[in-house]
Scaffold this motif. Structure first.
Motif, PDB file in Angstrom:
ATOM      1  N   VAL A   1       0.864  -1.180   0.000  1.00  0.00           N
ATOM      2  CA  VAL A   1       0.000   0.000   0.000  1.00  0.00           C
ATOM      3  C   VAL A   1       0.899   1.229   0.000  1.00  0.00           C
ATOM      4  N   LEU A   2       0.623   2.184  -0.859  1.00  0.00           N
ATOM      5  CA  LEU A   2       1.398   3.418  -0.891  1.00  0.00           C
ATOM      6  C   LEU A   2       1.043   4.269   0.329  1.00  0.00           C
ATOM      7  N   VAL A   3       2.058   4.772   1.032  1.00  0.00           N
ATOM      8  CA  VAL A   3       1.844   5.547   2.256  1.00  0.00           C
ATOM      9  C   VAL A   3       2.532   6.898   2.126  1.00  0.00           C
ATOM     10  N   ILE A   4       1.834   7.951   2.539  1.00  0.00           N
ATOM     11  CA  ILE A   4       2.435   9.284   2.622  1.00  0.00           C
ATOM     12  C   ILE A   4       2.828   9.530   4.072  1.00  0.00           C
ATOM     13  N   ARG A   5       4.094   9.833   4.292  1.00  0.00           N
ATOM     14  CA  ARG A   5       4.594  10.069   5.658  1.00  0.00           C
ATOM     15  C   ARG A   5       4.905  11.557   5.827  1.00  0.00           C
ATOM     16  N   PHE A   6       4.293  12.157   6.845  1.00  0.00           N
ATOM     17  CA  PHE A   6       4.498  13.573   7.150  1.00  0.00           C
ATOM     18  C   PHE A   6       5.423  13.681   8.360  1.00  0.00           C
ATOM     19  N   ILE A   7       6.576  14.309   8.166  1.00  0.00           N
ATOM     20  CA  ILE A   7       7.582  14.425   9.228  1.00  0.00           C
ATOM     21  C   ILE A   7       7.673  15.892   9.657  1.00  0.00           C
ATOM     22  N   VAL A   8       7.581  16.112  10.973  1.00  0.00           N
ATOM     23  CA  VAL A   8       7.636  17.469  11.508  1.00  0.00           C
ATOM     24  C   VAL A   8       8.849  17.627  12.421  1.00  0.00           C
ATOM     25  N   GLN A   9       9.263  18.865  12.563  1.00  0.00           N
ATOM     26  CA  GLN A   9      10.307  19.207  13.524  1.00  0.00           C
ATOM     27  C   GLN A   9       9.657  19.919  14.693  1.00  0.00           C
ATOM     28  N   VAL A  10       9.916  19.419  15.898  1.00  0.00           N
ATOM     29  CA  VAL A  10       9.305  19.973  17.108  1.00  0.00           C
ATOM     30  C   VAL A  10      10.394  20.633  17.938  1.00  0.00           C
ATOM     31  N   MET A  11      10.157  21.873  18.354  1.00  0.00           N
ATOM     32  CA  MET A  11      11.098  22.581  19.214  1.00  0.00           C
ATOM     33  C   MET A  11      10.489  22.686  20.612  1.00  0.00           C
ATOM     34  N   ASN A  12      11.252  22.273  21.647  1.00  0.00           N
ATOM     35  CA  ASN A  12      10.736  22.401  23.004  1.00  0.00           C
ATOM     36  C   ASN A  12      11.164  23.729  23.604  1.00  0.00           C
ATOM     37  N   ARG A  13      10.768  23.956  24.861  1.00  0.00           N
ATOM     38  CA  ARG A  13      11.027  25.252  25.488  1.00  0.00           C
ATOM     39  C   ARG A  13      12.503  25.492  25.771  1.00  0.00           C
ATOM     40  N   PHE A  14      13.329  24.443  25.700  1.00  0.00           N
ATOM     41  CA  PHE A  14      14.763  24.606  25.926  1.00  0.00           C
ATOM     42  C   PHE A  14      15.514  24.898  24.625  1.00  0.00           C
ATOM     43  N   GLY A  15      14.779  24.961  23.509  1.00  0.00           N
ATOM     44  CA  GLY A  15      15.404  25.274  22.235  1.00  0.00           C
ATOM     45  C   GLY A  15      15.927  24.073  21.472  1.00  0.00           C
ATOM     46  N   THR A  16      15.803  22.874  22.051  1.00  0.00           N
ATOM     47  CA  THR A  16      16.249  21.679  21.335  1.00  0.00           C
ATOM     48  C   THR A  16      15.166  21.230  20.360  1.00  0.00           C
ATOM     49  N   ARG A  17      15.585  20.540  19.310  1.00  0.00           N
ATOM     50  CA  ARG A  17      14.658  20.138  18.261  1.00  0.00           C
ATOM     51  C   ARG A  17      14.728  18.637  18.045  1.00  0.00           C
ATOM     52  N   ARG A  18      13.604  18.072  17.665  1.00  0.00           N
ATOM     53  CA  ARG A  18      13.583  16.644  17.336  1.00  0.00           C
ATOM     54  C   ARG A  18      12.653  16.449  16.143  1.00  0.00           C
ATOM     55  N   LEU A  19      12.917  15.388  15.405  1.00  0.00           N
ATOM     56  CA  LEU A  19      12.054  15.036  14.280  1.00  0.00           C
ATOM     57  C   LEU A  19      11.127  13.917  14.697  1.00  0.00           C
ATOM     58  N   GLU A  20       9.883  13.985  14.267  1.00  0.00           N
ATOM     59  CA  GLU A  20       8.946  12.886  14.545  1.00  0.00           C
ATOM     60  C   GLU A  20       7.948  12.776  13.404  1.00  0.00           C
ATOM     61  N   THR A  21       7.427  11.590  13.253  1.00  0.00           N
ATOM     62  CA  THR A  21       6.412  11.352  12.226  1.00  0.00           C
ATOM     63  C   THR A  21       5.059  11.763  12.784  1.00  0.00           C
ATOM     64  N   ALA A  22       4.465  12.783  12.202  1.00  0.00           N
ATOM     65  CA  ALA A  22       3.186  13.287  12.690  1.00  0.00           C
ATOM     66  C   ALA A  22       2.026  12.425  12.220  1.00  0.00           C
ATOM     67  N   ALA A  23       2.107  11.918  10.984  1.00  0.00           N
ATOM     68  CA  ALA A  23       1.008  11.115  10.438  1.00  0.00           C
ATOM     69  C   ALA A  23       1.526  10.255   9.298  1.00  0.00           C
ATOM     70  N   GLU A  24       0.903   9.107   9.133  1.00  0.00           N
ATOM     71  CA  GLU A  24       1.158   8.243   7.985  1.00  0.00           C
ATOM     72  C   GLU A  24      -0.187   7.920   7.337  1.00  0.00           C
ATOM     73  N   VAL A  25      -0.343   8.344   6.105  1.00  0.00           N
ATOM     74  CA  VAL A  25      -1.621   8.220   5.409  1.00  0.00           C
ATOM     75  C   VAL A  25      -1.498   7.181   4.307  1.00  0.00           C
ATOM     76  N   ALA A  26      -2.204   6.068   4.464  1.00  0.00           N
ATOM     77  CA  ALA A  26      -2.241   5.054   3.415  1.00  0.00           C
ATOM     78  C   ALA A  26      -3.165   5.537   2.295  1.00  0.00           C
ATOM     79  N   VAL A  27      -2.723   5.401   1.067  1.00  0.00           N
ATOM     80  CA  VAL A  27      -3.463   5.911  -0.091  1.00  0.00           C
ATOM     81  C   VAL A  27      -4.448   4.854  -0.575  1.00  0.00           C
ATOM     82  N   PRO A  28      -5.713   5.223  -0.792  1.00  0.00           N
ATOM     83  CA  PRO A  28      -6.681   4.250  -1.315  1.00  0.00           C
ATOM     84  C   PRO A  28      -6.255   3.740  -2.694  1.00  0.00           C
TER      85      PRO A  28
END
Length: 252
Positions: free
Chosen positions: A202-229
Motif C-alpha cells: 500500500v502506498l503511504v504518505i509520511r508527514f515528518i515534523v520538527q518539534v522545538m521544546n522550550r529549551f530550544g532543542t529540536r527533534r524530528l517525529e512522524t506526525a502522520a502516515e496516510v495510506a493511499v486508497p
C-alpha cells in the motif's frame, strides 16, 4: 467541546492532565492516611491541591495548543477546501489504520521506556537510603504510565479501528482522520520538514515534523502516515509534489 476533542494535540494533554491529577489525588491521600492525619486535612490536601493545580494547568494547556488555528482548518476541510479528501472502503481503511497504528506504537514505546527509566532511578535512590524518594518515585512512575496510556488511547488509531470505513482529509496545517481525529502539521514550535512516499503493498504518505521544546532543542517525529486508497496513487504523488514545491519551499 466535541470539536475541540477532535484535535489530537488538544485532547492528549487534557486527558494527561486529568489522569495525572487523579494519580496525585490517590497518592497524596494514601500518604496522609499513612500519617494518620485529620480527615479534613486529607480531603484538603488530596483533593483540593490537585484540583487547584488542574484549574491553573488546563486553561494554559488549551491556550498553548492553539486550537483556533486548527479548528478553522478543520472547518475549511469539511467545507471542501482540503488539498486531498479520500474515502476508504473496508479493506483500504484497514490498511490505513495499520499504517497509523505502527506510528502510534512507536510513540507509546518511547513513553513507556521514559516512565520505566525515571521511575526505577528514583525508586532505586529511595531504596538505597532516601525513603522519601520511594513515594516520589512511585507517584512519578504512575504519572508517566498514565501518560503512556493516554498516548495509546488519545491518538487517532483507537477510534478509527472501531469503524469499518472512514475518510481522511489533508491540508498544509494538518491531517484529519474521520473517525480518529486531527493531527497538526504546523503550529508555533512545530513545522513540517518532509513529506515522503513509502512504497509497498500500500502506498503511504509520511508527514515528518520538527518539534522545538522550550529549551530550544529540536527533534524530528512522524506526525502522520496516510495510506493511499487503491486507484488514487497518481493523485497522492501529485499531492506530495505539491507539498514539496508549495508548502515546504515556504518553510525553508
Amino acid at each position: 467541546m466535541k470539536r475541540l476533542f477532535s484535535l489530537v494535540h488538544v485532547r492528549t494533554p487534557i486527558l494527561g492532565a486529568l489522569g495525572s491529577c487523579l494519580v496525585m489525588v490517590v497518592a497524596i491521600g494514601v500518604q496522609f492516611v499513612a500519617w494518620d492525619s485529620d480527615p479534613a486535612m486529607i480531603w484538603g490536601a488530596a483533593v483540593g491541591v490537585p484540583l487547584a493545580a488542574l484549574a491553573v494547568v488546563l486553561p494554559v494547556v488549551v491556550w498553548a495548543s492553539q486550537p483556533r488555528l486548527h479548528l478553522d482548518d478543520l472547518d475549511r476541510m469539511l467545507a471542501g477546501q482540503a488539498r486531498a479528501h479520500w474515502r476508504y472502503d473496508e479493506a483500504d481503511w484497514r490498511a490505513a489504520n495499520e499504517a497509523e497504528a505502527r506510528r502510534d506504537r512507536r510513540s507509546a514505546h518511547a513513553a513507556a521506556w521514559t516512565a520505566l527509566v525515571i521511575g526505577l532511578v528514583i525508586l532505586g535512590a529511595g531504596l538505597l537510603g532516601a525513603p522519601g524518594l520511594v513515594f516520589a518515585g512511585a507517584m512519578i512512575t504512575a504519572i508517566y504510565l498514565v501518560l503512556f496510556a493516554v498516548v495509546a488511547v488519545a491518538g487517532t488509531g483507537p477510534a478509527a479501528r472501531r469503524a469499518t470505513t472512514g475518510e481522511i482529509f489533508v491540508s498544509p496545517l494538518g491531517v484529519y482522520r474521520r473517525p480518529g481525529g486531527y493531527v497538526m502539521l504546523l503550529a508555533v514550535g512545530v513545522g513540517l520538514v518532509a513529506v515522503e512516499l513509502v512504497e509497498g503493498d500500500v502506498l503511504v504518505i509520511r508527514f515528518i515534523v520538527q518539534v522545538m521544546n522550550r529549551f530550544g532543542t529540536r527533534r524530528l517525529e512522524t506526525a502522520a502516515e496516510v495510506a493511499v486508497p487503491r486507484g488514487r496513487e497518481a493523485e497522492a504523488r501529485a499531492l506530495v509534489e505539491r507539498f514539496r514545491t508549495e508548502v515546504l519551499a515556504e518553510t525553508r
